[in-house]
Write an enzyme that holds these catalytic residues in place. Structure first.
Site, PDB file in Angstrom:
ATOM      1  N   CYS A  46       0.840  -1.202   0.000  1.00 18.82           N
ATOM      2  CA  CYS A  46       0.000   0.000   0.000  1.00 18.82           C
ATOM      3  C   CYS A  46       0.875   1.253   0.000  1.00 18.82           C
ATOM      4  CB  CYS A  46      -0.922  -0.015   1.222  1.00 18.82           C
ATOM      5  SG  CYS A  46      -1.943   1.451   1.336  1.00 18.82           S
ATOM      6  N   CYS A  68      -0.501   4.068   2.214  1.00 18.42           N
ATOM      7  CA  CYS A  68      -0.325   3.869   3.666  1.00 18.42           C
ATOM      8  C   CYS A  68       1.129   4.064   4.079  1.00 18.42           C
ATOM      9  CB  CYS A  68      -0.733   2.455   4.082  1.00 18.42           C
ATOM     10  SG  CYS A  68      -2.214   1.824   3.305  1.00 18.42           S
ATOM     11  N   ASP A  69       2.063   3.545   3.298  1.00 19.89           N
ATOM     12  CA  ASP A  69       3.447   3.432   3.763  1.00 19.89           C
ATOM     13  C   ASP A  69       4.435   4.338   3.026  1.00 19.89           C
ATOM     14  OD1 ASP A  69       2.561   1.440   5.477  1.00 19.89           O
ATOM     15  OD2 ASP A  69       2.863  -0.132   3.991  1.00 19.89           O
TER      16      ASP A  69
END
Ligand code: NAP
Length: 309
Positions: free
Chosen positions: A130, A133-134
């Site tokens: 992701c 997200c990261d």
């Protein structure tokens, strides 16, 4: 006695939440059960450009809007994992928290990310599925993205805004993602495209990813690429455990159901990416959600079981 709903929807992605919206507007009581995060995979999409009338919205924003719309209409939405379904009249849905009953069930369980199957993939830090997200953890660092679909192209574009260098590794010489995304990527000076290249091994030190052993499929060369993170975007497989347990899945784990979203099991409907179909897009997931809800509402009107008090 279990709490009763006309319709229980398993999965809180675009298909499930659209089904909730339609079923509530038809006056049915609705419970949505989601095991991970509301919005499903779209919630981690950096930017959605192809949803009609809302260009350029982030996946997280779209997921939040869908959630709020369904909830405002009176759908109950719970973060619980469905462990078992007993397909009777009414049906019993057992989660990790409670048991519920319903007349009709909609499976909108979506897909989960595929992995490369390389040693260290599960244990090394720096492996992500992701970018949204990261990605921020790797600001100004070197990262790689693997895959040739829309997710890989979008992830690479998103990371190009954050990272010093982005290398996009793809096993073919052509990309299956949208040409408009590929064109945008080619304009980025900090992006390198490595077509016809595979990742043979992950290199790590002290539990963290440090590099990738690549293999150029044209020359057979095996260069080492130093990276701080690898974002895998190599497609998805259906979340099929429940469908298999209910004997409504095919060998690949997808649910055969026609355009009316009816499965082979009485009162069970399938919507979104988990259904056998040719085009898996946000728009088709929402369309499935609407169709499945309307079919489930008709089923409730015909067969609905109102439990005795
Ligand atoms: P995808 O379209 O299935 O692409 C997966 C990519 O991973 C393919 O390029 C595939 O290579 C590659 N791949 C698969 N297994 C591999 C392996 N073992 N090693 C190396 N490479 C591997 O998946 P996706 O990009 O996640 O997209 C899924 C669906 O969502 C698609 O329908 C896509 O259009 C849609 N989507 C749409 C948007 C949008 O904004 N329009 C954004 C994201 C996703 P090959 O090409 O060689 O098979």
């Amino acid at each position: 006695m279990n709490e009763y709903f006309d319709i229980i929807i398993v999965g809180g992605g675009p298909a499930g939440l659209t089904a909730a919206l339609y079923a509530r507007r038809a006056g049915k009581s609705v419970l949505v059960l989601e095991k991970a995060g509301i919005g499903g995979q779209i919630a981690s999409s950096p930017r959605v450009e192809n949803f009609p009338a809302v260009p350029g919205v982030s996946g997280a924003e779209l997921a939040d809007r869908l959630y709020r719309q369904a909830e405002a209409l009176g759908a109950r939405i719970e973060l619980e994992e469905v462990l078992e379904v007993q397909n009777g009249a009414p049906k019993t849905v057992v989660t990790d928290y409670a048991a519920y009953s319903c007349a009709a069930l909609i499976l909108a369980t979506g897909m989960t990310h595929r992995t490369l199957g390389l040693p260290g993939e599960d244990t090394l830090s720096g492996i992500s599925f992701c970018a949204v997200c990261d990605g921020a953890f790797y600001e100004n660092r070197s990262v790689a993205v693997c895959g040739g679909g829309n997710t890989a192209l979008q992830d690479a574009l998103f990371l190009a805004d954050l990272c010093r260098r982005v290398t996009l590794i793809h096993r073919r010489d052509t990309f299956r993602g949208d040409p408009i995304l590929l064109k945008a990527l080619k304009k980025r000076e900090n992006v390198t495209l490595l077509p016809e290249t595979v990742i043979d091994a992950l290199q790590g030190r002290d539990g963290a990813l440090t590099g990738l052993t690549l293999r150029d499929l044209r020359t057979g060369e095996e260069p080492l690429l130093a990276v701080d993170a690898l974002f895998e975007a190599v497609g998805q497989t259906p979340e099929s455990a429940l469908a298999r347990a209910l004997a409504v899945a095919d060998d690949g784990g997808f649910i055969p159901a026609g355009e009316d979203c009816r499965t082979g099991a009485d009162g069970i409907f399938a919507a979104g990416d988990c259904r056998c179909k040719a085009v898996r897009q946000l728009t088709t997931a929402c369309a499935d959600g609407a169709v499945a809800a309307i079919a489930a509402c008709s089923y409730c009107d015909r067969e609905g079981t109102i439990p005795s008090a």
